[in-house]
Design an enzyme around this catalytic site. Structure first.
Site, PDB file in Angstrom:
ATOM      1  N   MET A  24       0.808  -1.217   0.000  1.00 55.27           N
ATOM      2  CA  MET A  24       0.000   0.000   0.000  1.00 55.27           C
ATOM      3  C   MET A  24       0.843   1.270   0.000  1.00 55.27           C
ATOM      4  O   MET A  24       0.628   2.180   0.780  1.00 55.27           O
ATOM      5  CB  MET A  24      -0.952  -0.003   1.207  1.00 55.27           C
ATOM      6  CG  MET A  24      -1.920  -1.152   1.213  1.00 55.27           C
ATOM      7  SD  MET A  24      -2.816  -1.285  -0.344  1.00 55.27           S
ATOM      8  CE  MET A  24      -3.941   0.079  -0.169  1.00 55.27           C
ATOM      9  N   HIS A  70      -4.583  -5.446  -8.408  1.00 55.88           N
ATOM     10  CA  HIS A  70      -5.459  -4.313  -8.100  1.00 55.88           C
ATOM     11  C   HIS A  70      -6.917  -4.768  -8.172  1.00 55.88           C
ATOM     12  O   HIS A  70      -7.332  -5.340  -9.191  1.00 55.88           O
ATOM     13  CB  HIS A  70      -5.212  -3.163  -9.080  1.00 55.88           C
ATOM     14  CG  HIS A  70      -6.011  -1.942  -8.748  1.00 55.88           C
ATOM     15  ND1 HIS A  70      -5.965  -1.353  -7.492  1.00 55.88           N
ATOM     16  CD2 HIS A  70      -6.894  -1.214  -9.467  1.00 55.88           C
ATOM     17  CE1 HIS A  70      -6.788  -0.316  -7.467  1.00 55.88           C
ATOM     18  NE2 HIS A  70      -7.369  -0.222  -8.658  1.00 55.88           N
TER      19      HIS A  70
END
Ligand SMILES: Nc1nc2c(c(=O)[nH]1)N[C@@H](CN(C=O)c1ccc(C(=O)N[C@@H](CCC(=O)O)C(=O)O)cc1)CN2
Ligand code: GAR
Length: 298
Positions: A112, A181
């Site tokens: 992240m 993703h």
């Protein structure tokens, strides 16, 4: 020391996968479980780097068989311990540790943190990695207040660890890097993609969402899609239902994506080897041709 197989048929070397995480590591677990199976043949996770010290994925790596070396490189800690440094320096340190792990490919599995060119240029081989930062030992305050369990420094990595595959004699560049993703290409770039897709569905803006594996480039989530799957959203869904449906697809395509770029790498390296072989043969023929001509003249 490379094994005989690796010397004679380097393409038979077991490929090394470095995985970057920040959280629970369920996608890392999918890669660990698939290692050395027909889903991910001749490849193994050999290093895990986390941007967060409390990532459960670190436990998954430690509990793997064989245990996978890990390290933690948290942005805030790095900036505190290297006064005057920036995200660019942090990204370069992340890349340095990745290179130290001698990977064939890198997989971002819930990593992240947006990576700058300083990471990508080092993985592409266009910029050398920085020297290891002279990390001062943690202060008593840091140790007392740290939530970060102490992980051995990256120098404790033992690429030659007997239970893990031997690294190649020479690091090949560019090192392919892919990202998982939880959205369709160009749909919900960035963080919290699942939540934003769920909201868009409730506003009747979308009929379904999806998941993709894509190459990592500077523009976030805009790299070439490699594997794309649609995921249905049902009117009765709560966010948890959609998350669960998406995660189960993630765990499949992260393995497919890793296998795809490993196969691509193998073809490129085989082609490279053949070209080298042809070049060698051509050079030998050219030498023989010159020797013939010299014999005729002399
Ligand atoms: N250069 C690239 N870096 C990253 C990519 C990429 O495609 N190119 N993919 C992301 C993964 N990701 C979505 O798939 C993603 C992760 C995190 C963020 C983000 O906004 N991060 C914030 C911090 C958020 C936090 O710490 O909770 C930030 O980096 O400032 C966006 C997209 C990984 N990197
Ligand atoms: N933008 C990147 C992103 O949102 N990635 C998401 O992080 C989670 C990691 O789960 P995990 O730690 O259990 O693998 C996954 O759901 C993945 O889609």
């Amino acid at each position: 020391m490379p094994t005989l197989t690796e010397t004679i048929t380097p393409e038979k070397r077991i490929r090394r996968i470095t995985v970057l995480i920040s959280g629970s590591g369920s996608n890392l677990q999918a890669l660990l479980d698939a290692s050395l199976t027909d889903k991910l043949p001749n490849a193994q996770v050999t290093y895990v780097l986390s941007s967060r010290s409390n990532a459960y994925g670190l436990e998954r790596a430690a509990n793997a068989s064989p245990p996978v070396p890990t390290s933690v490189c948290a942005l805030k800690t790095f900036l505190n311990r290297n006064p005057g440094s920036s995200r660019v320096n942090y990204d370069a340190e992340v890349a340095r540790r990745v290179l130290e792990s001698r990977p064939d490919i890198v997989v971002l599995a819930g990593w992240m943190h947006i990576l700058s060119d300083s990471f990508l240029d080092i993985l592409n081989g266009t910029t050398p990695p920085p020297a290891a930062p002279a990390l001062p030992p943690p202060t008593k305050t840091e140790i007392a207040g740290a939530t970060e369990p102490h992980h051995p420094p990256s120098s404790s990595l033992h690429p030659q660890d007997a239970a893990l595959p031997t690294p190649p004699l020479k690091q090949a560049f560019p090192i392919p890097c892919i990202n998982l993703h939880p959205a369709l290409p160009g749909a919900f770039d960035g963080a919290n993609a699942i939540g934003r897709a769920f909201e868009a569905f409730q506003k009747d803006e979308i009929k379904h969402t999806g998941v993709m594996i894509h190459r990592v480039i500077k523009e976030v989530d805009r790299g070439e899609p490699l594997v794309v799957r649609n995921v249905d959203i049902k009117t009765e869904d709560k966010i948890e239902d959609l998350e669960q449906r998406i995660h189960s697809v993630e765990h499949e395509i992260i393995v497919e994506g890793a296998r795809l770029i490993l196969d691509e790498l193998e073809k490129l390296q085989l082609v490279g080897a053949e070209t080298k072989e042809e070049t060698k043969e051509e050079a030998t023929e050219a030498k023989e041709d010159i020797a013939d001509k010299l014999e005729r003249v002399l």
